[in-house]
Design a protein around this motif. Structure first.
Motif, mmCIF file in Angstrom:
data_model
loop_
_atom_site.group_PDB
_atom_site.id
_atom_site.type_symbol
_atom_site.label_atom_id
_atom_site.label_comp_id
_atom_site.label_asym_id
_atom_site.label_seq_id
_atom_site.Cartn_x
_atom_site.Cartn_y
_atom_site.Cartn_z
ATOM 1 N N PRO A 1 0.816 -1.212 0.000
ATOM 2 C CA PRO A 1 0.000 0.000 0.000
ATOM 3 C C PRO A 1 0.856 1.272 0.000
ATOM 4 C CG PRO A 1 0.154 -0.854 2.236
ATOM 5 C CD PRO A 1 0.990 -1.759 1.357
ATOM 6 N N SER A 2 0.721 2.076 -1.018
ATOM 7 C CA SER A 2 1.331 3.398 -1.048
ATOM 8 C C SER A 2 0.330 4.411 -0.498
ATOM 9 C CB SER A 2 1.712 3.778 -2.478
ATOM 10 O OG SER A 2 2.712 2.927 -2.989
ATOM 11 N N HIS A 3 0.846 5.525 0.005
ATOM 12 C CA HIS A 3 -0.027 6.600 0.475
ATOM 13 C C HIS A 3 -0.257 7.549 -0.684
ATOM 14 C CE1 HIS A 3 -0.703 10.235 3.395
ATOM 15 N NE2 HIS A 3 -1.766 9.939 2.688
ATOM 16 N N ILE A 4 -1.507 7.635 -1.139
ATOM 17 C CA ILE A 4 -1.868 8.455 -2.284
ATOM 18 C C ILE A 4 -2.832 9.547 -1.838
ATOM 19 C CG2 ILE A 4 -2.934 8.478 -4.576
ATOM 20 C CD1 ILE A 4 -2.108 5.551 -4.873
ATOM 21 N N LEU A 5 -2.460 10.788 -2.080
ATOM 22 C CA LEU A 5 -3.341 11.915 -1.782
ATOM 23 C C LEU A 5 -3.983 12.358 -3.086
ATOM 24 C CD1 LEU A 5 -2.683 14.856 0.638
ATOM 25 C CD2 LEU A 5 -3.716 15.269 -1.601
ATOM 26 N N LEU A 6 -5.309 12.354 -3.104
ATOM 27 C CA LEU A 6 -6.086 12.631 -4.312
ATOM 28 C C LEU A 6 -7.051 13.774 -4.057
ATOM 29 C CD1 LEU A 6 -7.333 11.873 -7.140
ATOM 30 C CD2 LEU A 6 -8.721 10.177 -5.909
ATOM 31 N N THR A 7 -6.957 14.815 -4.867
ATOM 32 C CA THR A 7 -7.913 15.916 -4.774
ATOM 33 C C THR A 7 -9.047 15.693 -5.770
ATOM 34 O OG1 THR A 7 -6.973 17.398 -6.466
ATOM 35 C CG2 THR A 7 -5.932 17.414 -4.289
ATOM 36 N N GLY A 8 -10.181 16.341 -5.526
ATOM 37 C CA GLY A 8 -11.305 16.213 -6.449
ATOM 38 C C GLY A 8 -11.945 14.847 -6.436
ATOM 39 N N ALA A 9 -11.969 14.201 -5.258
ATOM 40 C CA ALA A 9 -12.487 12.831 -5.164
ATOM 41 C C ALA A 9 -14.002 12.768 -5.078
ATOM 42 C CB ALA A 9 -11.878 12.136 -3.947
ATOM 43 N N ALA B 1 -10.443 7.131 -7.037
ATOM 44 C CA ALA B 1 -10.540 6.679 -5.647
ATOM 45 C C ALA B 1 -10.981 5.221 -5.583
ATOM 46 C CB ALA B 1 -11.505 7.571 -4.876
ATOM 47 N N ILE B 2 -11.974 4.873 -6.391
ATOM 48 C CA ILE B 2 -12.474 3.496 -6.404
ATOM 49 C C ILE B 2 -11.397 2.528 -6.885
ATOM 50 C CG2 ILE B 2 -14.141 1.957 -7.521
ATOM 51 C CD1 ILE B 2 -16.078 4.390 -7.565
ATOM 52 N N ALA B 3 -10.709 2.891 -7.967
ATOM 53 C CA ALA B 3 -9.685 2.008 -8.532
ATOM 54 C C ALA B 3 -8.497 1.854 -7.595
ATOM 55 C CB ALA B 3 -9.231 2.559 -9.885
ATOM 56 N N LEU B 4 -8.063 2.941 -6.973
ATOM 57 C CA LEU B 4 -6.900 2.887 -6.086
ATOM 58 C C LEU B 4 -7.217 2.146 -4.798
ATOM 59 C CD1 LEU B 4 -5.651 6.532 -6.657
ATOM 60 C CD2 LEU B 4 -4.483 4.434 -7.407
ATOM 61 N N ALA B 5 -8.440 2.308 -4.288
ATOM 62 C CA ALA B 5 -8.851 1.570 -3.097
ATOM 63 C C ALA B 5 -8.868 0.076 -3.382
ATOM 64 C CB ALA B 5 -10.218 2.048 -2.627
ATOM 65 N N ALA B 6 -9.308 -0.300 -4.588
ATOM 66 C CA ALA B 6 -9.347 -1.712 -4.971
ATOM 67 C C ALA B 6 -7.951 -2.319 -5.013
ATOM 68 C CB ALA B 6 -10.038 -1.874 -6.323
ATOM 69 N N GLN B 7 -6.943 -1.477 -5.267
ATOM 70 C CA GLN B 7 -5.561 -1.952 -5.285
ATOM 71 C C GLN B 7 -4.946 -2.007 -3.892
ATOM 72 O OE1 GLN B 7 -3.326 0.460 -8.067
ATOM 73 N NE2 GLN B 7 -4.113 -0.640 -9.844
ATOM 74 N N GLY B 8 -5.671 -1.536 -2.886
ATOM 75 C CA GLY B 8 -5.199 -1.645 -1.504
ATOM 76 C C GLY B 8 -4.334 -0.510 -1.009
ATOM 77 N N HIS B 9 -4.373 0.635 -1.685
ATOM 78 C CA HIS B 9 -3.548 1.767 -1.268
ATOM 79 C C HIS B 9 -4.172 2.509 -0.084
ATOM 80 C CE1 HIS B 9 -0.873 1.273 -4.643
ATOM 81 N NE2 HIS B 9 -1.897 1.263 -5.470
ATOM 82 N N LYS B 10 -3.328 3.225 0.638
ATOM 83 C CA LYS B 10 -3.790 4.123 1.697
ATOM 84 C C LYS B 10 -4.143 5.451 1.050
ATOM 85 C CE LYS B 10 0.147 3.453 3.730
ATOM 86 N NZ LYS B 10 1.301 3.501 4.668
ATOM 87 N N LEU B 11 -5.370 5.885 1.224
ATOM 88 C CA LEU B 11 -5.859 7.053 0.497
ATOM 89 C C LEU B 11 -6.164 8.219 1.432
ATOM 90 C CD1 LEU B 11 -8.402 5.360 -1.959
ATOM 91 C CD2 LEU B 11 -5.974 5.826 -2.324
ATOM 92 N N SER B 12 -5.759 9.397 1.000
ATOM 93 C CA SER B 12 -6.196 10.649 1.607
ATOM 94 C C SER B 12 -6.977 11.389 0.537
ATOM 95 C CB SER B 12 -5.000 11.479 2.091
ATOM 96 O OG SER B 12 -4.356 10.840 3.174
ATOM 97 N N LEU B 13 -8.278 11.518 0.740
ATOM 98 C CA LEU B 13 -9.175 12.049 -0.272
ATOM 99 C C LEU B 13 -9.781 13.365 0.185
ATOM 100 C CD1 LEU B 13 -11.215 8.791 -1.069
ATOM 101 C CD2 LEU B 13 -9.090 9.564 -2.134
ATOM 102 N N LEU C 1 0.987 12.212 -5.174
ATOM 103 C CA LEU C 1 0.022 13.312 -5.174
ATOM 104 C C LEU C 1 -0.664 13.338 -6.528
ATOM 105 C CD1 LEU C 1 -1.308 16.049 -4.393
ATOM 106 C CD2 LEU C 1 0.828 17.156 -5.145
ATOM 107 N N ILE C 2 -1.998 13.247 -6.532
ATOM 108 C CA ILE C 2 -2.761 13.361 -7.771
ATOM 109 C C ILE C 2 -3.622 14.608 -7.684
ATOM 110 C CG2 ILE C 2 -4.408 12.286 -9.353
ATOM 111 C CD1 ILE C 2 -3.600 9.573 -8.276
ATOM 112 N N ASN C 3 -3.273 15.618 -8.458
ATOM 113 C CA ASN C 3 -4.047 16.852 -8.515
ATOM 114 C C ASN C 3 -5.144 16.684 -9.566
ATOM 115 O OD1 ASN C 3 -2.822 18.735 -6.628
ATOM 116 N ND2 ASN C 3 -1.005 18.678 -7.944
#
Length: 235
Positions: free
Chosen positions: A5-13, A22-34, A85-87
């Motif tokens: 799990p990588s920590h991915i920060l995603l804006t505009g979720a 968000a749905i695709a990254l969660a399915a891959q098991g990443h740690k999400l900050s939305l 970081l995904i802007n």
């Protein structure tokens, strides 16, 4: 290759491409900050994620630098340093002709489409440089590549981030931090006033982003242009 799990920060979720990511990254098991502006829409996104998804979320406007600062701090406290970081947050609030600028709308779009991503970059990239790895991925638009009448302000705000990203990419070359840009053409989301099923789906754009993130450490997909087959605004 993006390690889970990588920590991915995603804006505009809250909707559209951000929600699909968000749905695709969660399915891959990443740690999400939305984050997203609309609490109800952000809650809808969260409801679509697996029950065991590792998610930290907040609703606020990314046009407020203090809120960005606080969110980044709390995200780090929750999951540690941000790896990706995904802007993705963005919007178009004006259809004024280029000869009749709507100044308030231009300022709002610069805040949303240009300044906000820069605040996230300023806050998160220094730690990536210290680690010697990380990714900044900016969701841009084909308006950066082809001029269309009626969207001068939106085009300018996106082009500003595009130019900034190109310089940032060169400045971070050799640090281990990737700067990636995806340029979607027409996408059939809530962002569009009328439904266009012949355009790209948000999920198709998300798949392209995942492809960019999945490349090896030495392979940088710097720029990826993605257009629906019906679109002809290219050279």
């Amino acid at each position: 290759m993006l390690i889970s799990p990588s920590h991915i920060l995603l804006t505009g979720a809250s909707s559209g491409i951000g929600r699909a990511l968000a749905i695709a990254l969660a399915a891959q098991g990443h740690k999400l900050s939305l984050c997203g502006r609309d609490p109800a829409k952000l809650a809808q996104t969260l409801a679509l994620l697996p029950q065991d998804a590792m998610v930290f979320s907040q609703h606020f406007s990314v046009t407020k630098p203090a809120a960005i600062h606080q969110f980044c701090q709390q995200a780090k406290q929750q999951w540690g340093d941000v790896d990706v970081l995904i802007n993705c947050a963005g919007g178009n609030s004006s259809r004024s002709a280029a000869t009749e600028p709507d100044w308030s709308a231009i300022e709002q779009m610069m805040q949303l489409n240009f300044y906000a991503p820069l605040h996230f970059i300023q806050k998160l990239v220094p730690a990536m440089k210290e680690q010697g790895k990380g990714v900044v991925l900016n969701v841009l638009s084909t308006v950066c590549l082809f001029s269309n009448p009626g969207i001068s302000a939106y085009s300018a705000s996106k082009a500003a981030l595009d130019s900034y990203s190109k310089v940032l990419r060169k400045e971070l070359n050799g640090t281990g931090v990737k700067v990636l840009s995806v340029y979607p053409g027409g996408v059939d989301t809530e962002f569009r006033a009328a439904s266009r099923p012949d355009y790209l789906s948000a999920e198709e754009v998300a798949d392209a982003v995942l492809l960019m993130l999945a490349s090896s450490a030495k392979a940088h997909i710097h720029e990826l242009v993605l257009r629906p087959a019906v679109e002809t605004n290219f050279c």
